[in-house]
Design an enzyme around this catalytic site. Structure first.
Site, short mmCIF file in Angstrom:
data_model
loop_
_atom_site.label_atom_id
_atom_site.label_comp_id
_atom_site.label_asym_id
_atom_site.label_seq_id
_atom_site.Cartn_x
_atom_site.Cartn_y
_atom_site.Cartn_z
N SER A 166 -38.86 19.55 -17.69
CA SER A 166 -39.55 19.30 -17.17
C SER A 166 -40.32 18.67 -18.74
O SER A 166 -39.96 18.51 -19.39
CB SER A 166 -40.59 19.32 -15.81
OG SER A 166 -41.74 18.97 -16.00
N ASP A 187 -35.88 11.35 -9.16
CA ASP A 187 -37.19 12.20 -9.55
C ASP A 187 -38.07 11.34 -9.12
O ASP A 187 -38.54 10.75 -9.80
CB ASP A 187 -36.85 12.19 -11.27
CG ASP A 187 -37.58 13.82 -11.72
OD1 ASP A 187 -38.30 14.03 -11.27
OD2 ASP A 187 -37.07 13.59 -12.60
N HIS A 189 -36.63 16.46 -8.65
CA HIS A 189 -36.47 16.62 -10.37
C HIS A 189 -36.53 18.05 -10.18
O HIS A 189 -36.27 18.73 -12.12
CB HIS A 189 -38.65 16.03 -10.31
CG HIS A 189 -39.23 16.93 -11.57
ND1 HIS A 189 -39.07 16.35 -13.24
CD2 HIS A 189 -39.82 18.07 -11.64
CE1 HIS A 189 -39.57 16.87 -13.49
NE2 HIS A 189 -39.77 18.06 -13.45
#
Length: 281
Positions: free
Chosen positions: A144, A190, A222
């Site tokens: 991320s 995601d 995600h």
């Protein structure tokens, strides 16, 4: 294991590439929960300078020489534990691996990139594994905002051997100056760092002459990189082996591109195969 020379002296089987570590790989070995090397750990205090501490995982058998190093950052609001599964899994394949905490849970991608760099410096210069890790063969990974930090660190340190951003988030989609072989792992579903807004344009911005791969995990979200995942492990191990260790034995798992048809692991897969070729004149 060694081979006899014409002088009757034993030389390593890996003499052509002194960075190869471990036996010849198979599909089973690159997806196995643990690799051929026994490992140990060392805790890194949160009082260190530049990042929030962490854990180093390293092979205990150094009879084949030193090992390449990898530092891994968590994502926004997450801690080291969210990336801990990579520690032993990668170290047992023949890498020194540090999973880190960041200075705060809210650090932005560029800050996480600087912290990845600080952790690399600590591992090589000040940790208890300085005699185990090869400071000339280093890589970064992150999830991320840690994936965005991975791109930032690769952009800042062209001498790195490999970068693997995992469902990366960053406000910039221009990484045309990156010179580090980069594998971006995205996730089809995601909704936080959508591949359309992040991973795909980030990948497409990379120099066309750079060794690159983009793989998109079918049906994944995600946070897929936070849980033990054989597909992520297989391709991450293969990328690190190929570029940190210059180990062409692992090219078979990267090229040719795998099938992206319905029912396969990937909703998208792009690459610069074959890897390691000089750019066209």
């Amino acid at each position: 294991m060694a081979a006899a020379t014409s002088l009757g002296v034993l030389s390593p089987v890996h003499a052509d590439n002194p960075h190869e570590r471990g036996p010849d790989p198979t599909e089973e070995s690159v997806t196995a929960p643990t690799g051929p090397f026994d490992t140990d750990t060392e805790n890194v205090s949160s009082l260190v300078s530049g990042f929030g501490g962490g854990t180093i995982y390293y092979p205990t058998d150094d009879s084949e020489g030193t090992f390449g190093g990898v530092v891994i950052s968590p994502g926004y609001t997450a801690g080291e534990s969210s990336m801990s599964w990579y520690g032993e899994r990668l170290a047992s394949q023949g890498f020194v691996v540090m999973t880190i905490d960041t200075n705060t849970r809210y650090d932005q991608p560029n800050s996480r990139g600087r912290q990845l760099e600080a952790a690399l410096d600590h591992m090589v210069e000040d940790s208890g594994v300085t005699d185990v890790v090869d400071g000339d063969r280093l890589a970064v990974m992150g999830h991320s905002m840690g994936g965005g930090g991975t791109l930032a660190a690769a952009d800042d340190r062209p001498e790195l051997r490999a970068a693997i951003p995992l469902t990366p988030w960053h406000t910039s989609n221009d990484w045309s100056d990156v010179e580090v072989p980069t594998m971006i792992i995205g996730a089809e579903n995601d909704t936080i760092a959508s591949t359309r807004s992040h991973a795909v344009p980030q990948y497409e911005s990379l120099d066309e002459d750079l060794d690159t791969t983009y793989l998109e995990l079918r049906g994944a979200g995600h946070f897929a990189p936070n849980l033990s995942n054989d597909v992520i492990a297989k391709y991450s191990i293969s990328w690190l082996k190929r570029f940190v260790d210059d180990d062409e034995r692992y090219e078979q798992f990267l090229c040719p591109a795998p099938d992206t048809g319905i029912g396969t692991d990937f909703s998208d897969y792009r690459d610069s195969c074959p890897h390691g070729e000089a750019p066209a004149a």
